[in-house]
Motif scaffolding. Structure first.
Motif, PDB file in Angstrom:
ATOM      1  N   LYS A  23     -18.154  -1.451   3.220  1.00 52.92           N
ATOM      2  CA  LYS A  23     -17.659  -1.363   4.600  1.00 52.92           C
ATOM      3  C   LYS A  23     -18.386  -2.354   5.505  1.00 52.92           C
ATOM      4  CE  LYS A  23     -16.390   3.472   4.208  1.00 52.92           C
ATOM      5  NZ  LYS A  23     -16.693   4.855   4.593  1.00 52.92           N
ATOM      6  N   GLN A  67      -4.803   6.691  -6.344  1.00 51.31           N
ATOM      7  CA  GLN A  67      -6.056   6.128  -5.830  1.00 51.31           C
ATOM      8  C   GLN A  67      -7.240   6.969  -6.289  1.00 51.31           C
ATOM      9  OE1 GLN A  67      -6.929   5.886  -1.580  1.00 51.31           O
ATOM     10  NE2 GLN A  67      -6.116   3.815  -1.643  1.00 51.31           N
ATOM     11  N   MET A  79       0.860  -1.208   0.000  1.00 50.81           N
ATOM     12  CA  MET A  79       0.000   0.000   0.000  1.00 50.81           C
ATOM     13  C   MET A  79       0.881   1.237   0.000  1.00 50.81           C
ATOM     14  SD  MET A  79      -3.319  -0.392   2.373  1.00 50.81           S
ATOM     15  CE  MET A  79      -2.798  -1.685   3.470  1.00 50.81           C
ATOM     16  N   ASN A  80       0.612   2.151  -0.878  1.00 51.70           N
ATOM     17  CA  ASN A  80       1.411   3.352  -1.001  1.00 51.70           C
ATOM     18  C   ASN A  80       0.704   4.494  -0.301  1.00 51.70           C
ATOM     19  OD1 ASN A  80       2.993   5.431  -1.766  1.00 51.70           O
ATOM     20  ND2 ASN A  80       2.945   4.988  -3.946  1.00 51.70           N
ATOM     21  N   PHE A  81       1.335   4.996   0.755  1.00 52.49           N
ATOM     22  CA  PHE A  81       0.637   6.009   1.536  1.00 52.49           C
ATOM     23  C   PHE A  81       1.063   7.424   1.219  1.00 52.49           C
ATOM     24  CE2 PHE A  81      -1.722   3.056   3.669  1.00 52.49           C
ATOM     25  CZ  PHE A  81      -0.958   2.067   4.235  1.00 52.49           C
ATOM     26  N   LEU A 104     -17.372  -6.088   4.982  1.00 52.42           N
ATOM     27  CA  LEU A 104     -16.045  -6.382   5.498  1.00 52.42           C
ATOM     28  C   LEU A 104     -16.085  -6.519   7.014  1.00 52.42           C
ATOM     29  CD1 LEU A 104     -13.084  -6.817   4.920  1.00 52.42           C
ATOM     30  CD2 LEU A 104     -12.701  -4.377   5.190  1.00 52.42           C
ATOM     31  N   ALA A 130     -11.113 -13.688   6.547  1.00 53.32           N
ATOM     32  CA  ALA A 130     -10.401 -12.649   5.809  1.00 53.32           C
ATOM     33  C   ALA A 130     -11.121 -12.351   4.502  1.00 53.32           C
ATOM     34  CB  ALA A 130      -8.970 -13.113   5.514  1.00 53.32           C
ATOM     35  N   SER A 131     -12.081 -13.210   4.132  1.00 47.77           N
ATOM     36  CA  SER A 131     -12.730 -13.055   2.845  1.00 47.77           C
ATOM     37  C   SER A 131     -14.236 -12.879   3.043  1.00 47.77           C
ATOM     38  CB  SER A 131     -12.433 -14.300   2.001  1.00 47.77           C
ATOM     39  OG  SER A 131     -13.205 -14.295   0.849  1.00 47.77           O
ATOM     40  N   LYS A 168      -8.109   6.146  -9.779  1.00 50.75           N
ATOM     41  CA  LYS A 168      -8.710   4.815  -9.837  1.00 50.75           C
ATOM     42  C   LYS A 168     -10.180   4.916  -9.441  1.00 50.75           C
ATOM     43  CE  LYS A 168      -7.379   0.820  -7.386  1.00 50.75           C
ATOM     44  NZ  LYS A 168      -6.387   0.054  -6.659  1.00 50.75           N
ATOM     45  N   GLU A 169     -10.419   5.718  -8.387  1.00 47.39           N
ATOM     46  CA  GLU A 169     -11.799   5.881  -7.918  1.00 47.39           C
ATOM     47  C   GLU A 169     -12.661   6.517  -8.999  1.00 47.39           C
ATOM     48  OE1 GLU A 169     -12.315   7.634  -4.113  1.00 47.39           O
ATOM     49  OE2 GLU A 169     -14.486   7.811  -4.397  1.00 47.39           O
TER      50      GLU A 169
END
Lengths: 97, 132
Positions: free
Chosen positions: B62, B11, B1-3, B65, B74-75, B14-15
């Protein structure tokens, strides 16, 4: 019939989860390094069936919205569905979904 | 993940791409539904509904998850999506019916594999080809 592609929903879900993880990282990481080492590095996934059902759920949301708004418009004797009809049905729609 | 900032900008675009595709599908669905009911919807309402649906899908993401995490998975699975639909009994039963049809399809595929006999999938339940 038109609908939502499960693959598109999969991409959207991943994006939302990344954004959520990022804001959690920014607020919580300093305090919760243990948790992060343990398992939050794993990106969550969704099964194909889950995405298929989610696509159907959102399709039902849209269809229900159109049905209710047009019923509201007809009840008021208007031929077009306008903002006032949509506003009227929106609260109950959101409560039902 | 690139913060970093680059990650944030990547991001964002992409959104935007995902949101565009989502809007297109949504608007198509809205217009088709309106056509079938022979009603007309003004553009502002079509846009507002598309926005509301996008927001609803973010909330759904949300919620499912959290449900999966609560179940220590996790899935995200079908059970999580069904739980997200709990507020309205009709919605939930519609989804459960869809889930059962999907289950039948799986059974038929498995039978074909095991016995080598070709069984025609039921036209009504062949969901794989129905989505646009």
């Amino acid at each position: 019939m038109a609908g939502f592609k499960p693959e598109l929903l999969g991409e959207l879900f991943k994006l939302v989860w990344e954004q959520q993880a990022q804001s959690e990282y920014e607020t919580v990481l300093c305090l919760d390094e243990e948790n992060d080492k343990r398992g939050n590095a794993r990106t969550p996934t969704a099964s194909k069936e889950a995405l298929r059902l989610s696509a159907e759920l959102l399709k039902l949301f849209v269809m229900e919205a159109v049905d209710r708004a047009s019923a509201c418009a007809k009840a008021q004797g208007d031929d077009q569905v306008e903002a006032s009809h949509f506003e009227r049905i929106l609260p109950q729609l959101l409560l039902d979904f | 993940m690139n913060f970093g900032e680059e990650g944030f900008l990547a991001q964002q675009s992409k959104e935007e791409k995902i949101k565009k595709k989502f809007r297109v599908a949504c608007i198509q669905l809205i217009e088709e539904t309106a056509q079938r009911q022979s009603t007309e919807i003004v553009d502002t309402v079509v846009n507002a509904l598309a926005e509301a649906t996008f927001s609803q899908s973010r909330i759904l993401a949300k919620d499912v998850l959290q449900f999966a995490k609560h179940a220590k998975r996790a899935s995200v699975s079908e059970a999580d999506v069904l739980l997200a639909a709990r507020r309205n009994a009709d919605v939930q039963s519609a989804l459960m019916q869809l889930q059962q049809k999907g289950g039948e399809n799986q059974c038929m595929k498995r039978r074909r594999k095991d016995k080598g006999k070709y069984i025609e999938p039921d036209e009504e339940t062949d969901f794989a080809t129905k989505e646009i």
